[in-house]
Design an enzyme around this catalytic site. Sequence first.
Site, PDB file in Angstrom:
ATOM      1  CB  CYS A 205      21.479  25.663  33.488  1.00 40.09           C
ATOM      2  SG  CYS A 205      21.977  25.518  31.746  1.00 40.09           S
ATOM      3  CG  HIS A 257      18.200  23.145  31.788  1.00 34.14           C
ATOM      4  ND1 HIS A 257      18.485  24.368  32.344  1.00 34.14           N
ATOM      5  CD2 HIS A 257      17.716  22.373  32.811  1.00 34.14           C
ATOM      6  CE1 HIS A 257      18.179  24.346  33.636  1.00 34.14           C
ATOM      7  NE2 HIS A 257      17.718  23.152  33.938  1.00 34.14           N
ATOM      8  CG  HIS A 269      17.224  22.350  37.532  1.00 37.09           C
ATOM      9  ND1 HIS A 269      16.523  22.360  36.350  1.00 37.09           N
ATOM     10  CD2 HIS A 269      16.272  22.312  38.510  1.00 37.09           C
ATOM     11  CE1 HIS A 269      15.227  22.326  36.590  1.00 37.09           C
ATOM     12  NE2 HIS A 269      15.048  22.292  37.890  1.00 37.09           N
TER      13      HIS A 269
END
Length: 298
Positions: A205, A257, A269
Site C-alpha cells: 500500500c 494501511h 489504494h
Amino acid sequence: MKKTLISLTTAAVLTLSISSSALAAQGVVEKGVNFRTAPSTSSSIIGLVKAGTTFEVLDKVNSYWVKANVNGQVGYLSTNYVKLDSSSPESPAAGAGVVERGVNFRTGPSTSSSIITLVKAGTAFQVVEKVNSYWVKVNINGQIGYLSTDYVRLGDTGSSNPAPAPAPSEGASVLADRIIHHANNLIGVTKYKYGSNLPPTQLDCSSFTKYVFGIEGVTLKWGTKYQQSAGTAVSRSNLQRGDLVFFWTSTSGVINHVGIYIGDGKIIHNTPSLNGVGISSITSGYWDTHYVSARRVL
C-alpha cells in the site's frame, strides 16, 4: 564564437554557446553545466552549456542558482559550475507574507528538498526573494528556507487575524489530478504484495503511494509509519483530492494501511482485498469503520 547546435535523439543534448562580448552583468561557465527551466535539479534541462560560454546574469536566485540569458534563451544555471563578475545582481527583499495553510518549510525550492519544519497557518514571514511562480525564499524567525506559493499570501504583514484559508490552489489541484490519473492507470497492472516495492507491477500500500506521488516529483518515504507523519494533518471533513488517508486493519487505531483520496467519499489504494489497485468507499463499510487519519502533502 559561433553558435553550435547538436541534435541527437529524443534525449539529445543541445549545446549552447554565445559570444563573449561584454554584458552589463556577466558570468562565464567554468565546467559544462545543464541549463534548466527552473532553479532545481528536478526541473527540465534546456540544454548543455559548454565551458567558456559567457552569459548575461538576470538574477542571483540564491547561493545555488543564477537566472541567466544564454544566447537569448532564459533559464537557470548552478553556481557550482559558473563564475560571476562583481556586478551580478542580488535579488532584493520582496516584502512580507503570511501562511494561509499549513506548509512544509524546505531547504530548497523543490518538493524533493529536506523539510525544516511545518509552518502553521497565520505565520508571518519576511520575503527574501521570489524564486519563481512556485517558490518563495523567506525568513521565518531568523531561519532561511523556501515555501510553496500555493500555501502563502504575499504582500501581507501577517496580522494576528489572518483571512480564512482559501480553496486549494489550481496548482495543487492539477497536481492531485495527475497523481490520481497515474494511480488509476495501475488498476489491473499492479498486484499487492506485503513488503514489496517493485513498481509498477508488485507493490504494497505505501510503496504504491510512494510510486505514484514520486512520478510527479513529490517525495514520500516507503512505509505507513513514515507517511502518517508526512505533510500536514487534515480533518476527515476537510479531505481534498490527493490527500493521503490512513486506516487500521489489525489493531484498532494503529495505522497499517494508506490510500489516496479521490473525492466523493472514495479512495484509490493497493490492497490485498482487491488483489491490487482499486477504488473503495470510506463513507460506509469496512474502510469507513477503520479510518484513522489523513495528511496533506501537496
